[in-house]
Design a protein around this motif. Structure first.
Motif, short mmCIF file in Angstrom:
data_model
loop_
_atom_site.label_atom_id
_atom_site.label_comp_id
_atom_site.label_asym_id
_atom_site.label_seq_id
_atom_site.Cartn_x
_atom_site.Cartn_y
_atom_site.Cartn_z
N ARG A 1 0.77 -1.19 -0.05
CA ARG A 1 -0.08 -0.06 0.01
C ARG A 1 0.89 1.30 -0.02
O ARG A 1 0.51 2.22 -0.80
N GLU A 2 1.97 1.28 0.85
CA GLU A 2 2.63 2.53 0.76
C GLU A 2 3.54 2.72 -0.58
O GLU A 2 3.81 3.80 -0.77
N LEU A 3 3.84 1.76 -1.19
CA LEU A 3 4.48 1.71 -2.52
C LEU A 3 3.50 1.82 -3.74
O LEU A 3 3.88 2.19 -4.80
N GLY A 4 2.45 1.92 -3.35
CA GLY A 4 1.27 1.97 -4.49
C GLY A 4 1.41 0.78 -5.53
O GLY A 4 0.97 1.25 -6.60
N LEU A 5 1.57 -0.28 -4.92
CA LEU A 5 1.58 -1.29 -5.83
C LEU A 5 0.43 -2.45 -5.67
O LEU A 5 0.05 -2.44 -4.34
N ARG A 6 -0.25 -3.22 -6.44
CA ARG A 6 -1.13 -4.14 -6.20
C ARG A 6 -0.23 -5.42 -5.49
O ARG A 6 1.04 -5.61 -5.75
N ARG B 1 13.49 -7.35 -6.82
CA ARG B 1 13.40 -5.84 -6.79
C ARG B 1 13.10 -5.18 -5.40
O ARG B 1 13.44 -4.05 -5.15
N ILE B 2 12.67 -6.07 -4.66
CA ILE B 2 12.31 -5.57 -3.23
C ILE B 2 12.87 -6.62 -2.32
O ILE B 2 12.50 -7.69 -2.39
N ARG B 3 13.49 -5.99 -1.27
CA ARG B 3 14.20 -6.89 -0.30
C ARG B 3 13.39 -7.10 0.78
O ARG B 3 13.06 -6.09 1.46
N THR B 4 13.40 -8.29 1.17
CA THR B 4 12.40 -8.66 2.59
C THR B 4 13.43 -9.28 3.66
O THR B 4 14.46 -9.64 3.04
N ALA B 5 12.88 -9.34 4.56
CA ALA B 5 13.90 -10.06 5.94
C ALA B 5 12.82 -10.93 6.64
O ALA B 5 11.81 -10.96 6.79
N PRO B 6 13.36 -11.87 7.30
CA PRO B 6 12.76 -12.90 8.14
C PRO B 6 11.87 -12.07 9.32
O PRO B 6 12.72 -11.28 9.83
N ASP B 7 10.99 -12.66 9.65
CA ASP B 7 10.10 -11.89 10.89
C ASP B 7 10.59 -12.40 12.09
O ASP B 7 10.56 -13.69 12.37
N GLU B 8 11.32 -11.52 12.72
CA GLU B 8 11.80 -12.00 13.95
C GLU B 8 10.96 -11.71 15.19
O GLU B 8 11.44 -11.91 16.16
N LEU C 1 11.21 4.78 -2.58
CA LEU C 1 10.49 5.88 -2.58
C LEU C 1 11.52 7.10 -3.24
O LEU C 1 11.05 7.86 -3.97
N ALA C 2 12.67 6.89 -2.87
CA ALA C 2 13.58 8.03 -3.57
C ALA C 2 14.14 7.73 -4.91
O ALA C 2 14.75 8.35 -5.35
N GLN C 3 14.03 6.46 -5.35
CA GLN C 3 14.19 6.24 -6.82
C GLN C 3 13.38 7.14 -7.91
O GLN C 3 12.62 7.70 -7.53
N HIS C 4 14.48 7.32 -8.64
CA HIS C 4 13.79 8.37 -9.90
C HIS C 4 12.71 7.72 -10.67
O HIS C 4 12.77 6.72 -11.22
N GLY C 5 11.55 8.35 -10.97
CA GLY C 5 10.64 7.99 -11.66
C GLY C 5 9.57 6.96 -10.79
O GLY C 5 8.70 6.55 -11.47
N THR D 1 8.51 3.75 -12.67
CA THR D 1 9.70 2.76 -13.34
C THR D 1 9.59 1.48 -12.37
O THR D 1 9.88 0.29 -13.26
N LEU D 2 9.17 1.41 -11.17
CA LEU D 2 9.10 -0.12 -10.41
C LEU D 2 7.81 -0.89 -11.16
O LEU D 2 7.99 -2.14 -11.26
N ARG D 3 6.85 -0.26 -11.54
CA ARG D 3 5.70 -0.95 -12.03
C ARG D 3 6.14 -1.26 -13.57
O ARG D 3 5.50 -2.43 -13.71
N GLU D 4 6.88 -0.76 -14.12
CA GLU D 4 7.35 -1.04 -15.63
C GLU D 4 8.11 -2.35 -15.55
O GLU D 4 8.31 -3.28 -16.35
N ARG D 5 9.07 -2.53 -14.64
CA ARG D 5 9.78 -3.57 -14.41
C ARG D 5 9.16 -4.97 -13.68
O ARG D 5 9.58 -5.79 -13.99
N VAL D 6 8.06 -4.75 -13.18
CA VAL D 6 7.43 -5.94 -12.91
C VAL D 6 6.05 -6.15 -13.84
O VAL D 6 5.34 -6.91 -13.38
#
Length: 373
Positions: A21-26, A38-45, A62-66, A70-75
């Motif tokens: 939701r924060e990244l505006g992606l489905r 493209r997005i790094r995750t970590a184990p739930d500690e 959020l700081a990436q250009h475009g 740009t992220l939606r186009e890559r996925v």
């Protein structure tokens, strides 16, 4: 000056749904971005079994250009028709290139006709179309070697998807046992049993085994088809998966041993044998109660049992009293039941207050009405 204690603290991590939701992606786009790295995750500690997204990773995206285009186009994923139009070739040629393994699918879904629909990354298709060495594959006659493979019925789409998904599972694995379970996720149970002979290790792999992509309700035809696509089929594919599983098992055994199920004591085993012979419930015996005190539900099993329990001590019985010579007086309830029984035995016409309204053939009460001539 505002009080700093009233400002809520921003959590260091968030759930995948909150991050999407924060990244505006489905959610499908977010999951694919995680699969592709493209997005790094970590184990739930915090005790959960899933994975979380760190706040620093969200700020980096959020700081990436475009962002977010740009992220939606890559996925972005496309099907056969849209992919063929994107590459400027007919749909039939696109399907042949995918069957030959030159175009690798990244996802699939099952339509209402139970047909597998493969999806491809639009970014990879554009790179393939602009490649200098791929011009002969996009235009002109297909080489003879490739046409021979197509005539033999080769179709590498499912195999290439499994290889891609296997790489994703390896990136998400946190320890050697999880990497071994990732290799076992693409093998049939008989193949796993042939490589891993220890039942305790197989039980651990089954518990850590990643589930196939969710398609339909568990046990449905869609779920069975998705599980079939998840299982390796070709002999050479089975060979390298078995080799990877054996190597991962050696590394896992070196790192830590698989947890063992504690063995039962001889007393517990004897009690279980007696319970099975008597056909009783498989519950732990209560203190002070022997197996012979419980009633036998299966007489044949009791007759053939080997373990016998000593007879329970019988309590002394009280002296039997003489019967009362006085006649028994029926109670009010017993007398009412006898009257109802006698009343129900009389013919219907002799009963007081009889009406024909309850007969199935009658719908209105006509027995009490006077007849008119």
């Amino acid at each position: 000056m505002p009080d700093s204690t009233l400002v809520p603290a921003v959590p260091a991590t968030c759930s995948p749904s909150r991050a999407a939701r924060e990244l505006g992606l489905r959610r499908a786009e977010f999951d694919l971005a995680v699969h592709l790295g493209r997005i790094r995750t970590a184990p739930d500690e915090g005790g959960g079994a899933g994975r979380v997204v760190e706040r620093a990773e969200i700020l980096r995206l959020l700081a990436q250009h475009g962002f977010p285009s740009t992220l939606r186009e890559r996925v972005r994923v496309v099907g056969t028709a849209e992919g063929a139009a994107l590459m400027g070739i007919p749909a039939g040629r696109f399907t042949r290139l995918a069957r030959l393994g030159l175009l690798v699918p990244v996802r699939f879904y099952l339509n209402r006709y139970r047909a597998v629909v493969w999806l491809y990354l639009a970014e990879e298709l554009e790179q393939f179309a602009t490649g200098a060495g791929n011009t002969c594959l996009l235009k002109g006659r297909t080489p003879e070697t490739l046409r021979g493979q197509l005539a033999a019925g080769v179709d590498l789409r499912a195999r290439n998807w499994r290889g891609r998904h296997f790489g994703f599972l390896l990136r998400q694995a946190a320890d050697p046992w999880a990497r071994a379970a990732a290799a076992a996720a693409f093998l049939a149970p008989a193949e796993i049993e042939d490589v891993v002979r220890d039942p305790g290790e197989r039980a651990l792999l089954e518990r850590l085994r990643p589930a196939p992509p969710a398609h339909g309700a568990p046990g449905s035809s869609f779920a069975h088809l998705a599980e079939h696509l998840m299982t390796a089929q070709d002999p050479d594919e089975l060979g390298w998966l078995r080799s990877d599983l054996a190597q991962a098992m050696r590394e896992a055994r070196t790192a830590s041993a698989a947890p063992r199920t504690p063995a039962r004591s001889p007393q517990a085993a004897e009690r279980a044998l007696v319970r099975c012979a008597e056909g009783g419930p498989r519950l732990p015996a209560r203190p002070g109660v022997t197996p012979g005190d419980r009633p036998a539900r299966n007489r044949r099993a009791v007759a053939h049992t080997v373990v016998t329990a000593p007879p329970a001590p019988t309590a002394p019985t009280a002296p039997r009293q003489a019967p009362d010579p006085r006649p028994e007086v029926p109670s009010a309830a017993r007398g009412l039941r006898a009257w109802l029984f006698r009343a129900s035995a009389r013919p219907a016409q002799a009963r007081p207050g009889y009406r024909a309204r309850n007969r199935p053939s009658c719908t209105t009460e006509t027995s009490s009405r006077p007849r008119t001539s």
